[in-house]
Design a protein around this motif. Structure first.
Motif, PDB file in Angstrom:
ATOM      1  N   MET A   1       0.837  -1.175   0.000  1.00 46.91           N
ATOM      2  CA  MET A   1       0.000   0.000   0.000  1.00 46.91           C
ATOM      3  C   MET A   1       0.886   1.243   0.000  1.00 46.91           C
ATOM      4  O   MET A   1       1.859   1.327   0.733  1.00 46.91           O
ATOM      5  CB  MET A   1      -0.861  -0.012   1.257  1.00 46.91           C
ATOM      6  N   SER A   2       0.563   2.200  -0.829  1.00 43.74           N
ATOM      7  CA  SER A   2       1.308   3.450  -0.850  1.00 43.74           C
ATOM      8  C   SER A   2       0.344   4.599  -1.093  1.00 43.74           C
ATOM      9  O   SER A   2      -0.778   4.409  -1.532  1.00 43.74           O
ATOM     10  CB  SER A   2       2.392   3.417  -1.926  1.00 43.74           C
ATOM     11  N   MET A   3       0.808   5.772  -0.775  1.00 42.54           N
ATOM     12  CA  MET A   3       0.000   6.964  -0.996  1.00 42.54           C
ATOM     13  C   MET A   3       0.539   7.683  -2.219  1.00 42.54           C
ATOM     14  O   MET A   3       1.633   7.374  -2.696  1.00 42.54           O
ATOM     15  CB  MET A   3       0.019   7.867   0.245  1.00 42.54           C
ATOM     16  N   SER A   4      -0.214   8.615  -2.721  1.00 38.37           N
ATOM     17  CA  SER A   4       0.261   9.362  -3.884  1.00 38.37           C
ATOM     18  C   SER A   4       1.430  10.252  -3.472  1.00 38.37           C
ATOM     19  O   SER A   4       1.619  10.563  -2.294  1.00 38.37           O
ATOM     20  CB  SER A   4      -0.871  10.202  -4.474  1.00 38.37           C
ATOM     21  N   PHE A   5       2.197  10.641  -4.452  1.00 36.75           N
ATOM     22  CA  PHE A   5       3.369  11.467  -4.189  1.00 36.75           C
ATOM     23  C   PHE A   5       2.953  12.804  -3.584  1.00 36.75           C
ATOM     24  O   PHE A   5       3.584  13.292  -2.642  1.00 36.75           O
ATOM     25  CB  PHE A   5       4.159  11.658  -5.485  1.00 36.75           C
ATOM     26  N   THR A   6       1.879  13.396  -4.073  1.00 35.83           N
ATOM     27  CA  THR A   6       1.401  14.671  -3.546  1.00 35.83           C
ATOM     28  C   THR A   6       0.938  14.518  -2.102  1.00 35.83           C
ATOM     29  O   THR A   6       1.212  15.378  -1.262  1.00 35.83           O
ATOM     30  CB  THR A   6       0.249  15.213  -4.419  1.00 35.83           C
ATOM     31  N   SER A   7       0.269  13.432  -1.807  1.00 33.92           N
ATOM     32  CA  SER A   7      -0.187  13.197  -0.432  1.00 33.92           C
ATOM     33  C   SER A   7       0.983  13.023   0.524  1.00 33.92           C
ATOM     34  O   SER A   7       0.937  13.506   1.657  1.00 33.92           O
ATOM     35  CB  SER A   7      -1.071  11.957  -0.369  1.00 33.92           C
ATOM     36  N   SER A   8       2.024  12.352   0.085  1.00 33.91           N
ATOM     37  CA  SER A   8       3.184  12.178   0.963  1.00 33.91           C
ATOM     38  C   SER A   8       3.889  13.506   1.215  1.00 33.91           C
ATOM     39  O   SER A   8       4.366  13.758   2.315  1.00 33.91           O
ATOM     40  CB  SER A   8       4.154  11.152   0.384  1.00 33.91           C
ATOM     41  N   LYS A   9       3.941  14.352   0.191  1.00 39.57           N
ATOM     42  CA  LYS A   9       4.510  15.690   0.385  1.00 39.57           C
ATOM     43  C   LYS A   9       3.703  16.473   1.402  1.00 39.57           C
ATOM     44  O   LYS A   9       4.252  17.109   2.305  1.00 39.57           O
ATOM     45  CB  LYS A   9       4.523  16.464  -0.934  1.00 39.57           C
ATOM     46  N   ARG A  10       2.381  16.434   1.234  1.00 38.96           N
ATOM     47  CA  ARG A  10       1.507  17.160   2.163  1.00 38.96           C
ATOM     48  C   ARG A  10       1.650  16.642   3.580  1.00 38.96           C
ATOM     49  O   ARG A  10       1.678  17.420   4.538  1.00 38.96           O
ATOM     50  CB  ARG A  10       0.059  17.046   1.713  1.00 38.96           C
ATOM     51  N   MET A  11       1.741  15.334   3.729  1.00 38.42           N
ATOM     52  CA  MET A  11       1.879  14.743   5.063  1.00 38.42           C
ATOM     53  C   MET A  11       3.168  15.221   5.725  1.00 38.42           C
ATOM     54  O   MET A  11       3.168  15.586   6.906  1.00 38.42           O
ATOM     55  CB  MET A  11       1.873  13.224   4.975  1.00 38.42           C
ATOM     56  N   LEU A  12       4.266  15.233   4.987  1.00 35.77           N
ATOM     57  CA  LEU A  12       5.522  15.708   5.559  1.00 35.77           C
ATOM     58  C   LEU A  12       5.442  17.191   5.917  1.00 35.77           C
ATOM     59  O   LEU A  12       5.950  17.617   6.963  1.00 35.77           O
ATOM     60  CB  LEU A  12       6.676  15.457   4.585  1.00 35.77           C
ATOM     61  N   LEU A  13       4.802  17.986   5.083  1.00 38.21           N
ATOM     62  CA  LEU A  13       4.689  19.414   5.368  1.00 38.21           C
ATOM     63  C   LEU A  13       3.761  19.675   6.549  1.00 38.21           C
ATOM     64  O   LEU A  13       3.981  20.619   7.324  1.00 38.21           O
ATOM     65  CB  LEU A  13       4.244  20.169   4.123  1.00 38.21           C
ATOM     66  N   ILE A  14       2.747  18.856   6.738  1.00 32.49           N
ATOM     67  CA  ILE A  14       1.886  18.965   7.920  1.00 32.49           C
ATOM     68  C   ILE A  14       2.696  18.627   9.170  1.00 32.49           C
ATOM     69  O   ILE A  14       2.577  19.299  10.205  1.00 32.49           O
ATOM     70  CB  ILE A  14       0.648  18.061   7.782  1.00 32.49           C
ATOM     71  N   CYS A  15       3.523  17.602   9.087  1.00 33.49           N
ATOM     72  CA  CYS A  15       4.388  17.242  10.214  1.00 33.49           C
ATOM     73  C   CYS A  15       5.341  18.377  10.556  1.00 33.49           C
ATOM     74  O   CYS A  15       5.551  18.695  11.735  1.00 33.49           O
ATOM     75  CB  CYS A  15       5.177  15.978   9.900  1.00 33.49           C
ATOM     76  N   VAL A  16       5.904  18.993   9.533  1.00 29.72           N
ATOM     77  CA  VAL A  16       6.802  20.128   9.757  1.00 29.72           C
ATOM     78  C   VAL A  16       6.063  21.265  10.449  1.00 29.72           C
ATOM     79  O   VAL A  16       6.594  21.900  11.374  1.00 29.72           O
ATOM     80  CB  VAL A  16       7.424  20.590   8.415  1.00 29.72           C
ATOM     81  N   THR A  17       4.835  21.513  10.040  1.00 26.75           N
ATOM     82  CA  THR A  17       4.050  22.583  10.658  1.00 26.75           C
ATOM     83  C   THR A  17       3.816  22.297  12.138  1.00 26.75           C
ATOM     84  O   THR A  17       3.954  23.199  12.977  1.00 26.75           O
ATOM     85  CB  THR A  17       2.703  22.739   9.930  1.00 26.75           C
ATOM     86  N   THR A  18       3.477  21.068  12.484  1.00 24.76           N
ATOM     87  CA  THR A  18       3.248  20.750  13.897  1.00 24.76           C
ATOM     88  C   THR A  18       4.534  20.840  14.711  1.00 24.76           C
ATOM     89  O   THR A  18       4.509  21.264  15.869  1.00 24.76           O
ATOM     90  CB  THR A  18       2.608  19.361  14.060  1.00 24.76           C
ATOM     91  N   ILE A  19       5.657  20.490  14.105  1.00 21.13           N
ATOM     92  CA  ILE A  19       6.948  20.608  14.796  1.00 21.13           C
ATOM     93  C   ILE A  19       7.259  22.076  15.058  1.00 21.13           C
ATOM     94  O   ILE A  19       7.696  22.448  16.159  1.00 21.13           O
ATOM     95  CB  ILE A  19       8.069  19.934  13.984  1.00 21.13           C
ATOM     96  N   VAL A  20       7.039  22.926  14.074  1.00 21.44           N
ATOM     97  CA  VAL A  20       7.309  24.357  14.246  1.00 21.44           C
ATOM     98  C   VAL A  20       6.384  24.958  15.299  1.00 21.44           C
ATOM     99  O   VAL A  20       6.806  25.792  16.114  1.00 21.44           O
ATOM    100  CB  VAL A  20       7.208  25.096  12.889  1.00 21.44           C
ATOM    101  N   ILE A  21       5.134  24.521  15.337  1.00 19.58           N
ATOM    102  CA  ILE A  21       4.207  24.997  16.372  1.00 19.58           C
ATOM    103  C   ILE A  21       4.728  24.593  17.753  1.00 19.58           C
ATOM    104  O   ILE A  21       4.716  25.404  18.691  1.00 19.58           O
ATOM    105  CB  ILE A  21       2.786  24.459  16.122  1.00 19.58           C
ATOM    106  N   ALA A  22       5.194  23.370  17.895  1.00 22.72           N
ATOM    107  CA  ALA A  22       5.748  22.921  19.178  1.00 22.72           C
ATOM    108  C   ALA A  22       6.977  23.746  19.557  1.00 22.72           C
ATOM    109  O   ALA A  22       7.142  24.127  20.723  1.00 22.72           O
ATOM    110  CB  ALA A  22       6.101  21.437  19.106  1.00 22.72           C
ATOM    111  N   ASP A  23       7.829  24.058  18.579  1.00 21.03           N
ATOM    112  CA  ASP A  23       9.019  24.872  18.853  1.00 21.03           C
ATOM    113  C   ASP A  23       8.643  26.283  19.293  1.00 21.03           C
ATOM    114  O   ASP A  23       9.257  26.843  20.207  1.00 21.03           O
ATOM    115  CB  ASP A  23       9.916  24.938  17.615  1.00 21.03           C
ATOM    116  N   VAL A  24       7.639  26.857  18.654  1.00 22.50           N
ATOM    117  CA  VAL A  24       7.196  28.205  19.025  1.00 22.50           C
ATOM    118  C   VAL A  24       6.616  28.199  20.440  1.00 22.50           C
ATOM    119  O   VAL A  24       6.895  29.109  21.240  1.00 22.50           O
ATOM    120  CB  VAL A  24       6.174  28.739  17.991  1.00 22.50           C
ATOM    121  N   LEU A  25       5.829  27.180  20.774  1.00 22.65           N
ATOM    122  CA  LEU A  25       5.284  27.079  22.132  1.00 22.65           C
ATOM    123  C   LEU A  25       6.401  26.935  23.161  1.00 22.65           C
ATOM    124  O   LEU A  25       6.354  27.549  24.231  1.00 22.65           O
ATOM    125  CB  LEU A  25       4.325  25.896  22.230  1.00 22.65           C
TER     126      LEU A  25
END
Length: 143
Positions: A1-25
């Protein structure tokens, strides 16, 4: 099972956003509160740099995730290994914050907000670490 390339990009960028939010907090809520903690035996000059190292390390790992998301053309051995290691380290950074939040929970009512924020940051980092590791294996192979 795999996800589309665009979905994997979005997933990584969502993860980056949550990491940056944690760093700001961490930078704007936790560290200032820890600097002013007056609980006996607490040494802010030792504790505060540890939080900066945690925030800095997670930020550098998020930069790695952004680079893989934007410049990688698919899953190969190098990107999979990088993302798995990145996910494990992010997960460990989150677990370190759980430990710190538990320790500061006993410092009285003045540190309750900072302790709760540490738990929120830990949850964000642990979730991001798990998603980065999962995304490493669900990305489509290079064609």
């Amino acid at each position: 099972m795999s996800m589309s390339f665009t979905s994997s990009k979005r997933m990584l960028l969502i993860c980056v956003t949550t990491i940056v939010i944690a760093d700001v907090l961490l930078a704007f809520i936790v560290i200032p509160a820890v600097k002013t903690d007056s609980y006996p035996g607490v040494k802010p000059e030792v504790v505060v740099p540890a939080f900066w190292v945690n925030a800095g390390a997670s930020f550098l790992l998020s930069v790695l995730c952004v680079n893989i998301a934007l410049f990688s053309k698919g899953r190969n051995k190098a990107t999979t290994t990088s993302l798995v290691i990145c996910g494990i380290v992010i997960l460990l950074l989150g677990l370190l914050l759980i430990d710190a939040g538990s320790a500061f929970r006993s410092h009285g009512s003045a540190m309750q907000g900072a302790s709760t924020t540490m738990f929120v940051c830990a949850a964000l980092l642990c979730l991001s670490g798990l998603l980065v590791g999962t995304t490493a294996f669900l990305r489509p192979r290079r064609e």
